[in-house]
Enzyme design. Sequence first.
Site, short mmCIF file in Angstrom:
data_model
loop_
_atom_site.label_atom_id
_atom_site.label_comp_id
_atom_site.label_asym_id
_atom_site.label_seq_id
_atom_site.Cartn_x
_atom_site.Cartn_y
_atom_site.Cartn_z
N HIS A 1 0.81 -1.29 0.00
CA HIS A 1 0.13 -0.01 -0.08
C HIS A 1 0.61 1.19 0.10
O HIS A 1 0.30 2.30 0.04
CB HIS A 1 -0.94 -0.01 1.09
CG HIS A 1 -0.27 0.46 2.36
ND1 HIS A 1 0.76 -0.71 3.11
CD2 HIS A 1 0.01 1.54 3.24
CE1 HIS A 1 1.18 -0.15 4.32
NE2 HIS A 1 0.68 1.19 4.25
C1 UD1 Z 1 -1.56 6.29 6.00
C2 UD1 Z 1 -0.21 6.40 6.46
C3 UD1 Z 1 0.75 5.32 6.10
C4 UD1 Z 1 0.15 4.15 6.74
C5 UD1 Z 1 -1.10 3.70 6.27
C6 UD1 Z 1 -1.75 2.48 7.12
C7 UD1 Z 1 0.35 8.87 6.16
C8 UD1 Z 1 1.09 10.09 5.51
N1 UD1 Z 1 0.26 7.75 5.62
O1 UD1 Z 1 -1.58 5.74 4.40
O2 UD1 Z 1 1.85 5.87 6.89
O3 UD1 Z 1 1.15 3.09 6.72
O4 UD1 Z 1 -1.97 5.00 6.49
O5 UD1 Z 1 -2.50 2.01 6.40
O6 UD1 Z 1 -0.36 9.18 7.52
N2 UD1 Z 1 -9.09 5.65 2.10
C9 UD1 Z 1 -10.22 4.92 2.05
N3 UD1 Z 1 -10.70 4.63 3.50
C10 UD1 Z 1 -10.11 4.70 4.64
C11 UD1 Z 1 -8.98 5.58 4.45
C12 UD1 Z 1 -8.25 6.01 3.33
O7 UD1 Z 1 -10.91 4.51 1.23
O8 UD1 Z 1 -10.30 4.78 5.57
C13 UD1 Z 1 -8.43 5.73 0.64
C14 UD1 Z 1 -8.64 7.18 0.05
O9 UD1 Z 1 -8.83 7.15 -1.04
C15 UD1 Z 1 -7.23 7.91 0.44
C16 UD1 Z 1 -6.54 6.68 0.30
O10 UD1 Z 1 -6.98 5.72 0.86
O11 UD1 Z 1 -7.17 8.88 -0.30
C17 UD1 Z 1 -5.26 6.95 1.18
O12 UD1 Z 1 -5.43 7.11 2.55
P1 UD1 Z 1 -4.36 8.09 3.48
O13 UD1 Z 1 -4.84 8.09 4.88
O14 UD1 Z 1 -4.25 9.43 2.88
O15 UD1 Z 1 -3.21 7.13 3.44
P2 UD1 Z 1 -2.87 5.83 3.44
O16 UD1 Z 1 -2.33 5.24 2.29
O17 UD1 Z 1 -3.86 5.17 4.27
N1 UDP Z 2 -3.79 -5.71 9.06
C1 UDP Z 2 -4.90 -6.00 9.18
N2 UDP Z 2 -5.80 -6.49 8.28
C2 UDP Z 2 -5.08 -6.28 7.01
C3 UDP Z 2 -4.02 -5.76 6.61
C4 UDP Z 2 -3.21 -5.42 7.75
O1 UDP Z 2 -5.35 -6.13 10.46
O2 UDP Z 2 -5.97 -6.59 5.93
C5 UDP Z 2 -2.72 -4.97 10.22
C6 UDP Z 2 -1.47 -5.86 10.26
O3 UDP Z 2 -1.82 -7.05 11.17
C7 UDP Z 2 -0.67 -4.79 10.92
C8 UDP Z 2 -1.46 -3.45 10.52
O4 UDP Z 2 -2.51 -3.72 9.98
O5 UDP Z 2 -0.72 -4.93 12.26
C9 UDP Z 2 -0.20 -2.78 9.30
O6 UDP Z 2 -0.94 -1.60 9.04
P1 UDP Z 2 -0.73 -0.96 7.48
O7 UDP Z 2 0.17 -2.10 6.97
O8 UDP Z 2 -1.79 -0.54 6.91
O9 UDP Z 2 0.53 0.15 8.09
P2 UDP Z 2 2.07 0.15 8.29
O10 UDP Z 2 2.27 -0.64 9.46
O11 UDP Z 2 2.54 0.07 7.10
O12 UDP Z 2 2.25 1.70 8.62
#
Ligand code: UD1
Ligand code: UDP
Length: 369
Positions: A207
């Site tokens: 992601h």
């Molecule tokens: C964010 C964090 C990243 C973390 C990740 C965990 C920042 C800069 N990034 O990235 O460090 O690893 O969360 O998963 O804070 N969206 C949905 N539903 C949601 C949330 C997001 O559909 O509940 C979609 C939206 O289109 C959005 C995109 O996902 O534009 C990205 O979401 P965003 O919170 O900006 O960043 P993440 O990629 O989730």
């Molecule tokens: N995770 C989850 N369901 C999923 C994918 C990930 O519960 O389908 C959990 C995973 O066990 C871990 C956390 O989400 O604890 C990691 O989150 P993510 O990869 O979104 O963020 P990052 O760790 O890269 O910031």
Amino acid sequence: MSTHIAFVLGTRPEIIKLAPVIRACVDGDVPFTVVHTGQHYSEKLDEVFFTDLHLPEPDYNLAVGSGTHGEQTGRMLIDIEQILLDEDPDIVLVQGDTNSALAGGIAAMKLDAKLGHVEAGLRSFDREMPEELNRILVDHGADLLFPPTEDSAARLREEGIPPERVTITGNTIVDAVLQNRDIAAEHSDALEDLDLSAGEFVLLTAHRPGNVDDPDRFAKLLEGVNRYAELANTTVVYPIHPRSAEKLEAFDLTVPERIRCVEPLNFLDFLHLEDTASLVFTDSGGVQEETCILGTPCVTLRENTERPETLDVGSNVLAGPEPESIVVNAFEMQTKSTDWELPFGDGNAAARILAQCGVESVVPTEARS
Ligand code: UD1
Ligand code: UDP
């Protein structure tokens, strides 16, 4: 009077990694306030974790949602500041490196409350990652820093952070995994639901913007994982993050045949799949740690990691996005012994963090007589 702690969180990994600390506050009768920024809002990235991890409803939900970095962080900051002024906590705890952690951090560092940073001192040394900038800024504004390992504490010292602010606690993900691994094994139906057999499938998560926001790189990465699955005659399960799902559609990419995309999973189902997969491909920070704790080999689809401990103990390898490198590294990891050391602590991180916050009702194991 007991210390009043305010937690600021907003995304999936923050909910999971702060859960052991919040639960310890509930169990130890510590007054606390949870501020959810609403950065993650889809049920499968948010609510399911409150249910799985038995967390109370947040006291505030700012419903900030998605947006550009400045817009998202700015909107959070305005509301968090007002809440902290109203609630007047002694300590504000933020976790990790998201925009929610940054906003909570900036709001707290200029107010009376002390700012504590859970999972301090991680560095990928890649300033193209938004998370790297967030981590550095929060670490340098924090009064209390909780690096998980000696490596991360050393990095803080190198950056000139006064040692009296720093306490190595282990990572709260160990607490979360140890508290939930057996529950997941007993209660998760993920294997049956997805028609999988333990040890006979691999798991994929991807992601990071650096991987999925670039169509060529995203396609190459999927091709590499698929090629490995063909050669190893296995199936890949890909619980797909909404960012990645949106990009697949926008780039009109076809997911290769061996990769099965499924909705994001709840924590117990995901943990059980991580525990029973033969191998995990990922670009997630938390997943690199969890696979290390669970004894499942991990192939990271990046050129760098802020979790070098996983490389040192041999649970993880950096393969980058090139298909050939992904295949070679996956086969190499598959044949390795999995009895590596566990570098992220003993599952008592939450208690150590609360002890440093001045909470007396939660006692870390080493301080018990
Ligand atoms: C964010 C964090 C990243 C973390 C990740 C965990 C920042 C800069 N990034 O990235 O460090 O690893 O969360 O998963 O804070 N969206 C949905 N539903 C949601 C949330 C997001 O559909 O509940 C979609 C939206 O289109 C959005 C995109 O996902 O534009 C990205 O979401 P965003 O919170 O900006 O960043 P993440 O990629 O989730
Ligand atoms: N995770 C989850 N369901 C999923 C994918 C990930 O519960 O389908 C959990 C995973 O066990 C871990 C956390 O989400 O604890 C990691 O989150 P993510 O990869 O979104 O963020 P990052 O760790 O890269 O910031």
